[in-house]
Design an enzyme around this catalytic site. Structure first.
Site, PDB file in Angstrom:
ATOM      1  N   ILE A 286       0.872  -1.219  -0.094  1.00 26.14           N
ATOM      2  CA  ILE A 286       0.011   0.139   0.035  1.00 26.14           C
ATOM      3  C   ILE A 286       0.784   1.226   0.075  1.00 26.14           C
ATOM      4  CG2 ILE A 286      -1.837   1.391   1.419  1.00 26.14           C
ATOM      5  CD1 ILE A 286      -2.429  -1.611   2.844  1.00 26.14           C
ATOM      6  N   HIS A 287       0.694   2.093  -1.132  1.00 25.30           N
ATOM      7  CA  HIS A 287       1.308   3.319  -0.976  1.00 25.30           C
ATOM      8  C   HIS A 287       1.030   4.464  -1.777  1.00 25.30           C
ATOM      9  CE1 HIS A 287       2.942   1.878  -5.005  1.00 25.30           C
ATOM     10  NE2 HIS A 287       3.053   3.263  -5.296  1.00 25.30           N
ATOM     11  N   ARG A 288      -0.227   4.051  -2.444  1.00 32.81           N
ATOM     12  CA  ARG A 288      -0.755   5.174  -3.290  1.00 32.81           C
ATOM     13  C   ARG A 288      -1.320   6.418  -2.296  1.00 32.81           C
ATOM     14  NH1 ARG A 288       0.950   5.113  -7.909  1.00 32.81           N
ATOM     15  NH2 ARG A 288       0.835   3.064  -7.915  1.00 32.81           N
TER      16      ARG A 288
END
Ligand code: UD1
Ligand code: UDP
Length: 382
Positions: A219-221
């Site tokens: 998860i990094h958006r």
């Protein structure tokens, strides 16, 4: 005669993609292409940058601009300045840009102003969501490029829809560009490094993970990390899945997300996450470790562009934590489900894939030789 190219890298996925082209140059084009590598310094932690150079056999950068993190405008501006100086000095035949990061945009602006032809690898991808910084970066880059290499048919069609003419003939320029549907350099990499990962990586043992008994997540958006509601919904869904499903979940966490967890999760969710024995949050891993984690996972849940594709390469069901995807084909094939940051949809997608795992993974991303094709076209059209 040898051509000179300047390759711009900066963010993790670009370093990985550049490995494929550098390898093709080394193996098949060493007397025809002289590559200089410029690292903008957008990513700089050891495990977001340096680890990939040694592991993937990428030559050390000839230049490092060391721009670091910052607001988009400031960060991009610093890169443009540095890249312009290098292009003026080196006078390459092409600048090679990957994907859709701020490093890509900076390369496109710097090169187009001084008339250095741009090669865009991963051209034509669209989310049709201009609130994504990446959508702006990729559209702008495509529209000043000379050779545009799209990994998928959809990418090629998007370019045609935007006015690119597939019938253009050489000599090519930014006013008369060439568009290609050539396959994905990341697929080249996955094939090449697959056995090496299986043979060398100890990531499963190190994290006490059992093949097929864990979910891999990344998860990094920015719209997920920076919006507490979305980040909260994602983690509540992950907690529900692991507690109910008897699965572990491993989450190699991007530093951006790591910095946001405490502030953007509710105290309750943060505590549950910290206490969960099933969710293993680890530092970002090397590419070979990542491939190993992908190869042996039961399922992949991600908002990453690259990880969605790798899930498909390794025939794993994928839940996409975004409202849309540029990799429409993997959803159409039934191998991925778009669940956005919606708790119910994420859990439902998990249930659906658990009871009926996808069976079909048609070839969408080429034949593993996209990099060689790209090198050939660069040489032919220089
Ligand atoms: C960037 C790309 C994104 C890509 C991602 C790959 C843009 C606009 N976004 O997002 O498209 O999917 O890279 O990983 O270019 N940080 C560190 N150490 C690092 C790098 C970053 O701690 O080595 C932290 C910093 O707090 C930084 C934040 O992560 O502010 C975001 O980094 P940045 O490069 O701006 O964007 P990404 O989210 O990584
Ligand atoms: N990746 C990696 N280690 C990690 C997480 C990702 O090597 O801990 C690799 C992954 O296998 C893929 C690429 O990084 O090749 C994807 O990068 P990322 O998710 O950062 O960016 P995106 O593809 O979304 O732009």
């Amino acid at each position: 005669m040898s051509i000179k190219i300047v390759t711009i890298i900066g963010a993790r996925p670009q370093i990985i993609k550049a490995a494929a082209l550098s390898r093709a140059i080394r193996t098949h084009f060493s007397d025809q292409i002289n590559e200089l590598i410029v690292h903008t310094g957008q990513h700089y932690d050891e495990n977001m940058s340096e680890v990939f150079f040694s592991e993937l056999g990428i030559p050390q950068p000839d230049y490092n601009l060391q721009v670091g993190s910052g607001a988009h405008g400031r960060q991009t501006a610093r890169m443009i300045e540095g890249i312009e100086d290098i292009l003026e000095k080196e006078k390459p035949d092409y600048i090679v840009l990957y994907g859709d990061t701020n490093s890509t945009l900076a390369g496109a602006v710097a090169a187009s102003k001084i008339h250095i032809p741009i090669v865009h690898i991963e051209a034509g991808l669209r989310s049709f969501n201009k609130s994504m910084p990446e959508e702006i970066n990729r559209i702008l880059c495509d529209h000043c490029s000379t050779l545009l290499f799209s990994p998928t048919k959809t990418g090629h069609e998007n370019l045609v829809r935007e006015g690119f003419n597939p019938a253009n003939t050489a000599p090519f320029s930014s006013d008369n560009p060439a568009i290609y549907h050539c396959g994905d350099v990341m697929y080249d990499n996955s094939l090449y490094f697959s056995d090496m990962a299986a043979g060398n990586s100890k990531v499963l043992e190190k994290n006490q993970l059992t093949p097929n008994k864990y979910i891999l997540s990344t998860i990094h958006r920015n719209n997920n990390t920076d919006e507490p509601k979305r980040l909260g919904a994602i983690f509540e869904a992950l907690l529900q899945i692991v507690e109910g499903g008897g699965m572990d979940l491993v989450l190699p966490l991007h530093p951006r997300t790591a910095k946001m967890l405490k502030n953007n999760l509710s105290a309750n969710t943060f505590t549950k996450l910290s206490r969960s024995e099933r969710i293993k949050i680890i530092e970002p891993v090397s590419f070979l470790d990542m491939i190993r984690l992908e190869q042996q996972a039961a399922m992949i849940i991600t908002d990453s562009g690259g990880v969605q594709k790798e899930a498909y390469f390794f025939k794993k069901p994928c839940i996409i934590l975004r409202p849309e995807t540029e990799w429409k084909e993997i959803v159409d094939a039934g191998a991925a489900i778009i669940a956005d940051a919606d708790k119910a949809r994420i859990v439902q997608a998990w249930e659906q894939f658990t009871s009926a795992p996808p069976q079909q993974f048609p070839e969408i991303f080429g034949d593993g030789k996209a990099s060689e094709f790209i090198c050939g076209e660069m040489v032919r059209n220089a």
